[in-house]
Design a protein around this motif. Structure first.
Motif, PDB file in Angstrom:
ATOM      1  N   SER A  76       0.849  -1.198   0.000  1.00  0.00           N
ATOM      2  CA  SER A  76       0.000   0.000   0.000  1.00  0.00           C
ATOM      3  C   SER A  76       0.876   1.237   0.000  1.00  0.00           C
ATOM      4  N   HIS A  77       1.970   1.162   0.740  1.00  0.00           N
ATOM      5  CA  HIS A  77       2.947   2.248   0.823  1.00  0.00           C
ATOM      6  C   HIS A  77       4.110   1.732   1.658  1.00  0.00           C
ATOM      7  N   PHE A  78       5.121   2.599   1.838  1.00  0.00           N
ATOM      8  CA  PHE A  78       6.382   2.137   2.412  1.00  0.00           C
ATOM      9  C   PHE A  78       6.531   2.431   3.902  1.00  0.00           C
ATOM     10  N   PRO A  80       6.831   1.705   7.726  1.00  0.00           N
ATOM     11  CA  PRO A  80       7.418   0.448   8.195  1.00  0.00           C
ATOM     12  C   PRO A  80       6.412  -0.560   8.735  1.00  0.00           C
ATOM     13  N   ASP A  81       5.203  -0.109   9.087  1.00  0.00           N
ATOM     14  CA  ASP A  81       4.210  -1.093   9.539  1.00  0.00           C
ATOM     15  C   ASP A  81       3.502  -1.764   8.363  1.00  0.00           C
ATOM     16  N   HIS A  82       3.842  -1.346   7.143  1.00  0.00           N
ATOM     17  CA  HIS A  82       3.237  -1.945   5.945  1.00  0.00           C
ATOM     18  C   HIS A  82       4.273  -2.600   5.030  1.00  0.00           C
ATOM     19  N   ALA A  83       5.513  -2.170   5.115  1.00  0.00           N
ATOM     20  CA  ALA A  83       6.529  -2.637   4.171  1.00  0.00           C
ATOM     21  C   ALA A  83       7.765  -3.196   4.870  1.00  0.00           C
ATOM     22  N   ILE A 168      -7.034   0.620   3.849  1.00  0.00           N
ATOM     23  CA  ILE A 168      -5.701   0.700   4.460  1.00  0.00           C
ATOM     24  C   ILE A 168      -5.536   2.088   5.084  1.00  0.00           C
ATOM     25  N   ASP A 169      -4.458   2.832   4.842  1.00  0.00           N
ATOM     26  CA  ASP A 169      -4.257   4.076   5.587  1.00  0.00           C
ATOM     27  C   ASP A 169      -4.917   5.286   4.928  1.00  0.00           C
ATOM     28  N   ALA A 170      -5.603   5.088   3.820  1.00  0.00           N
ATOM     29  CA  ALA A 170      -6.329   6.210   3.211  1.00  0.00           C
ATOM     30  C   ALA A 170      -7.557   6.580   4.042  1.00  0.00           C
ATOM     31  N   GLY A 215      -7.735   0.365   7.853  1.00  0.00           N
ATOM     32  CA  GLY A 215      -6.381  -0.108   8.113  1.00  0.00           C
ATOM     33  C   GLY A 215      -6.004  -0.208   9.577  1.00  0.00           C
ATOM     34  N   HIS A 216      -6.494   0.722  10.385  1.00  0.00           N
ATOM     35  CA  HIS A 216      -6.023   0.766  11.784  1.00  0.00           C
ATOM     36  C   HIS A 216      -7.201   1.068  12.712  1.00  0.00           C
ATOM     37  N   ASP A 217      -8.217   0.266  12.649  1.00  0.00           N
ATOM     38  CA  ASP A 217      -9.437   0.518  13.434  1.00  0.00           C
ATOM     39  C   ASP A 217      -9.610  -0.615  14.445  1.00  0.00           C
TER      40      ASP A 217
HETATM   41 ZN   LIG Z   1      -0.325   2.264   8.694  1.00  0.00          ZN
END
Ligand SMILES: [Zn+2]
Length: 233
Positions: A76-78, A80-83, A168-170, A215-217
């Motif tokens: 989704s993006h870089f 560190p909790d995703h990549a 995700i984080d959007a 993403g973070h709920d």
């Molecule tokens: Zn995140």
């Protein structure tokens, strides 16, 4: 198509889950996001806690999927909790938005620069896409920049079932669905971009009658079926 949601750690400050997702598709397995680095999440000062067995490579192995054999991994993006953990996927090509890769490589996003060692791989390890893109039938990458340039979400269209939008984080929580009123988080890179992408994703979910997974709920994830159980499609 089968979908598994991985809770791959916990954000220490908020108790929010760190998410990752496995899609078992007729044409192959697709992992979406790779979690926080498995070697760091056990440290007492880390912003993310990764309990033993929670890391994404272990979660995959417990479902009978060999991380060393996976060929398609969406990032989704870089952050560190995703990549984190890209080293656990030696055969993978990483699907990223070209805007994310370019912004990260330019050094213009300090938090991505700090973690360059995690994501800065040779060009041939990436599958760059620009804008919305169908990765496989029923797996659509949806550009949703703002949190970082070139963040991407994923729309899944399982045959015969309602679509699922992995925001995700959007749109990290269900409290962030109102594009005009939603909060902007300290790590959000570009406020107008965040609001535009929120609007785009909510419109898409409405049009497609899609369920949104945030993403973070922590509250939403407490009520979701998580791996090893499949998410009901
Ligand atoms: Zn995140």
């Amino acid at each position: 198509m089968k979908l598994y949601l991985f809770k791959a750690g916990t954000v220490r400050a908020t108790g929010a889950p760190v998410p990752a997702y496995l899609v078992r598709h007729d044409d192959g397995d697709v992992l979406i996001d790779t979690g926080y680095p498995r070697t760091r999440g056990t440290g007492p000062d880390e912003p993310v806690i990764v309990e033993p067995g929670e890391d994404v490579p272990t979660r995959l192995e417990r479902l009978g999927v060999d991380p060393g054999e996976l060929t398609d991994v969406v990032l989704s993006h870089f952050d560190p909790d995703h990549a984190g953990n890209l080293d656990a996927f030696p055969r993978a090509r990483f699907w990223v938005q070209s805007a994310q890769l370019a912004a990260a490589r330019s050094g213009s996003v300090p938090r991505l620069e700090r973690f360059r060692a995690l994501w800065d791989l040779p060009d041939d390890r990436f599958r760059q896409v620009t804008g919305d893109h169908e990765l496989l039938p029923g797996i659509e990458l949806v550009e949703s920049g703002g949190h970082v340039p070139g963040h991407q979400s994923v729309l899944l269209r399982p045959p015969g079932a309602a679509p699922i939008l992995l925001a995700i984080d959007a749109i990290p929580t269900a409290a962030d669905l109102d594009a005009e009123q939603r909060r902007i988080y300290p790590l959000d890179h570009d406020e107008p971009g965040v609001r535009d992408s929120t609007r785009k994703l909510v419109d898409l979910a409405t049009r497609e009658n899609a369920r949104i997974v945030h993403g973070h709920d922590a509250a939403q994830w407490a009520g979701l079926p998580l791996a090893p159980d499949p998410y009901p499609l």
